[in-house]
Design a protein around this motif. Structure first.
Motif, short mmCIF file in Angstrom:
data_model
loop_
_atom_site.label_atom_id
_atom_site.label_comp_id
_atom_site.label_asym_id
_atom_site.label_seq_id
_atom_site.Cartn_x
_atom_site.Cartn_y
_atom_site.Cartn_z
N ALA A 102 -7.08 3.33 12.85
CA ALA A 102 -5.85 2.87 12.20
C ALA A 102 -5.27 3.96 11.32
O ALA A 102 -4.04 4.17 11.29
CB ALA A 102 -6.14 1.62 11.38
N GLU A 103 -6.12 4.68 10.58
CA GLU A 103 -5.63 5.80 9.79
C GLU A 103 -4.98 6.85 10.68
O GLU A 103 -3.92 7.41 10.36
CB GLU A 103 -6.76 6.42 8.97
CG GLU A 103 -7.12 5.66 7.71
CD GLU A 103 -7.98 6.49 6.78
OE1 GLU A 103 -7.53 7.60 6.38
OE2 GLU A 103 -9.10 6.05 6.45
N ALA A 104 -5.64 7.15 11.81
CA ALA A 104 -5.11 8.16 12.73
C ALA A 104 -3.75 7.74 13.28
O ALA A 104 -2.85 8.58 13.44
CB ALA A 104 -6.09 8.41 13.86
N VAL A 105 -3.57 6.45 13.56
CA VAL A 105 -2.27 5.98 14.03
C VAL A 105 -1.20 6.24 12.98
O VAL A 105 -0.08 6.68 13.30
CB VAL A 105 -2.34 4.47 14.38
CG1 VAL A 105 -0.94 3.88 14.57
CG2 VAL A 105 -3.17 4.25 15.65
N GLY A 106 -1.51 6.00 11.72
CA GLY A 106 -0.55 6.28 10.66
C GLY A 106 -0.23 7.76 10.55
O GLY A 106 0.93 8.14 10.37
N THR A 130 -3.43 2.03 8.26
CA THR A 130 -2.31 2.74 8.88
C THR A 130 -1.34 3.24 7.83
O THR A 130 -0.83 4.37 7.91
CB THR A 130 -1.59 1.83 9.89
OG1 THR A 130 -2.52 1.42 10.90
CG2 THR A 130 -0.43 2.56 10.54
N ALA A 131 -1.08 2.42 6.83
CA ALA A 131 -0.19 2.84 5.73
C ALA A 131 -0.80 4.01 4.97
O ALA A 131 -0.09 4.93 4.55
CB ALA A 131 0.06 1.66 4.79
N ILE A 132 -2.12 4.00 4.79
CA ILE A 132 -2.79 5.11 4.13
C ILE A 132 -2.65 6.38 4.96
O ILE A 132 -2.38 7.47 4.44
CB ILE A 132 -4.28 4.77 3.90
CG1 ILE A 132 -4.41 3.67 2.83
CG2 ILE A 132 -5.07 6.01 3.49
CD1 ILE A 132 -5.81 3.13 2.68
N GLY A 133 -2.82 6.26 6.28
CA GLY A 133 -2.67 7.41 7.15
C GLY A 133 -1.28 8.00 7.09
O GLY A 133 -1.11 9.23 7.05
N ARG A 134 -0.26 7.16 7.06
CA ARG A 134 1.12 7.65 6.99
C ARG A 134 1.38 8.41 5.70
O ARG A 134 2.18 9.34 5.67
CB ARG A 134 2.10 6.48 7.08
CG ARG A 134 2.24 5.88 8.46
CD ARG A 134 3.53 5.08 8.57
NE ARG A 134 4.70 5.95 8.47
CZ ARG A 134 5.96 5.50 8.51
NH1 ARG A 134 6.20 4.21 8.65
NH2 ARG A 134 6.98 6.34 8.42
N VAL A 193 0.84 -1.20 0.00
CA VAL A 193 0.00 0.00 0.00
C VAL A 193 0.87 1.25 0.00
O VAL A 193 0.62 2.20 -0.76
CB VAL A 193 -0.95 -0.01 1.22
CG1 VAL A 193 -1.67 1.33 1.35
CG2 VAL A 193 -1.96 -1.14 1.09
N ARG A 194 1.91 1.26 0.83
CA ARG A 194 2.81 2.42 0.86
C ARG A 194 3.47 2.64 -0.49
O ARG A 194 3.59 3.78 -0.96
CB ARG A 194 3.88 2.24 1.95
CG ARG A 194 3.36 2.48 3.37
CD ARG A 194 4.51 2.65 4.34
NE ARG A 194 5.29 1.42 4.49
CZ ARG A 194 5.05 0.50 5.41
NH1 ARG A 194 4.05 0.65 6.26
NH2 ARG A 194 5.80 -0.58 5.49
N GLY A 195 3.91 1.56 -1.12
CA GLY A 195 4.53 1.69 -2.43
C GLY A 195 3.57 2.23 -3.47
O GLY A 195 3.93 3.08 -4.30
N THR A 196 2.31 1.75 -3.42
CA THR A 196 1.30 2.24 -4.34
C THR A 196 1.03 3.72 -4.15
O THR A 196 0.96 4.49 -5.11
CB THR A 196 -0.01 1.44 -4.15
OG1 THR A 196 0.22 0.06 -4.48
CG2 THR A 196 -1.12 1.99 -5.03
N LEU A 197 0.91 4.13 -2.89
CA LEU A 197 0.61 5.54 -2.60
C LEU A 197 1.79 6.45 -2.94
O LEU A 197 1.60 7.60 -3.33
CB LEU A 197 0.21 5.69 -1.14
CG LEU A 197 -1.08 4.96 -0.74
CD1 LEU A 197 -1.36 5.14 0.74
CD2 LEU A 197 -2.26 5.46 -1.57
#
Length: 362
Positions: free
Chosen positions: A223-227, A76-80, A16-20
């Protein structure tokens, strides 16, 4: 309880991080608009390719049959990454379809979600009133074999991009959940005027499904907020290590390092509460209180981390050119979607009699 991510979850988060990274970033110096961000179809399609929107749905319904902990890792990866996508909204709407819709409708909608050709969005909030899952402004009327809805829902995030709307409305039997086709509007206000709708359920079954769907969406928000908090802490510690004052880096000042340590402790507390809530969400029956407690913890951590990140960056932290201010704004939005700390505590307080007393000094 083991909170260690599995190899599969780590691989999913990295994918997910790589995609974003390829499609969007929190690059500084970008021009920000005061309007809410529009739905980025290209970005969403890239997440569809990684399987994120279909993680929760069973293979029979066209999904991947994964668990809430897997989805939390992706969120979480999306949030980061700092992007805004309708993942939590899609989870709430999809959970309502999964719980209440007939089998053929369920397979059609959820399968299309997994393929990226459908985007169901919940329309639950009503304007000029505190958050409550119980509708008052939007009412449903039953005709000869059909239902119509009247009233206003707002804000409805991503409404213009929605292919299906899951709307709560007041019926004679209590809360009802209805399925509507796309509104085709351009804003975040959904005005219903004798609009035809399909009843999925009403009364206790609808109210239970609504509470559980919001709990699943709440885990995604946490989870998004944690990221987001993780990224805010990273930027803050990097700044403390490079910014100099009186000939010394800010990281050499003990008071600032203590404040950064407090941010880290709050982040880990929020992460643990979120992971526990995600694990609890995979159990049946679903205990909504676990998610409400996690949302309370995450709200407190988000407030502290966001404020401290801006404070320790100084004036640059509130400029449009720096990411920290945007991250804090994102935390504010996440912790106030479908309720806030006060409403979560109020709901928990209504069930306090269900728990036995504890003699802490015994």
């Amino acid at each position: 309880m083991d909170f260690t991510p599995t190899d599969e979850q780590q691989a999913l988060a990295e994918a997910v991080r790589g995609t974003l990274r390829r499609h969007a970033s929190l690059a500084t110096g970008r021009e920000e608009s005061a309007a809410p961000p529009a739905h980025d179809e290209t970005l969403w399609s890239s997440l569809v390719e990684t399987g994120v929107p279909g993680l929760l749905w069973s293979e029979e319904d066209g999904g991947l049959g994964a668990g809430m902990t897997d989805l939390a890792a992706a969120a979480t990866a999306i949030g980061r990454s700092g992007v805004q996508v309708p993942l939590a909204e899609c989870v709430v709407a999809g959970a309502l379809v999964r719980a209440l819709a007939p089998a053929d409708v369920r397979r059609e909608v959820l399968g299309a979600v997994s393929e990226g050709s459908a985007l169901p969005i919940p329309a639950l909030a009503e304007p000029l009133r505190a958050w409550s899952p119980a509708p008052t402004d939007v009412t449903a009327s039953e005709g000869t074999g059909s239902w119509t809805l009247s009233g206003t829902k707002a804000p409805v995030r991503y409404a213009p991009a929605a292919t299906h709307l899951l709307v709560s409305a007041a019926t004679e039997s209590g809360t009802g959940v209805f399925l509507l086709p796309s509104s085709g509007g351009t804003g975040e206000e959904l005005v219903l005027d004798s609009s035809p709708a399909t009843l999925l359920a009403q009364g206790p079954s609808a109210e239970t499904a609504l509470r559980e769907a919001l709990a699943l969406g709440g885990v995604v928000l946490c989870a998004e907020a944690v990221g987001v908090m993780q990224e805010a802490l990273r930027l803050t510690t990097e700044y403390l290590g490079t910014r100099t004052q009186f000939g010394r880096t800010l990281a050499s000042f003990q008071a600032l390092t203590h404040r950064a340590a407090d941010m880290y402790a709050q982040l880990e507390l929020a992460r643990s509460a979120t992971l526990y809530a995600a694990m609890a969400a995979d159990e049946r029956p679903l205990d909504v209180d676990h998610v409400l407690r996690a949302r309370v913890v995450v709200d407190g951590a988000a407030r502290l981390i966001g404020q401290e990140a801006i404070q320790m960056h100084g004036g640059i932290g509130v400029t449009a050119e720096h990411a920290v201010g945007h991250l804090t704004a994102r935390l504010t939005a996440l912790t106030r979607t479908w309720g806030d700390r006060r409403s979560h505590l109020a709901e928990l307080a209504t069930r306090i009699d269900d728990h036995e007393g504890v003699e802490v000094l015994a």
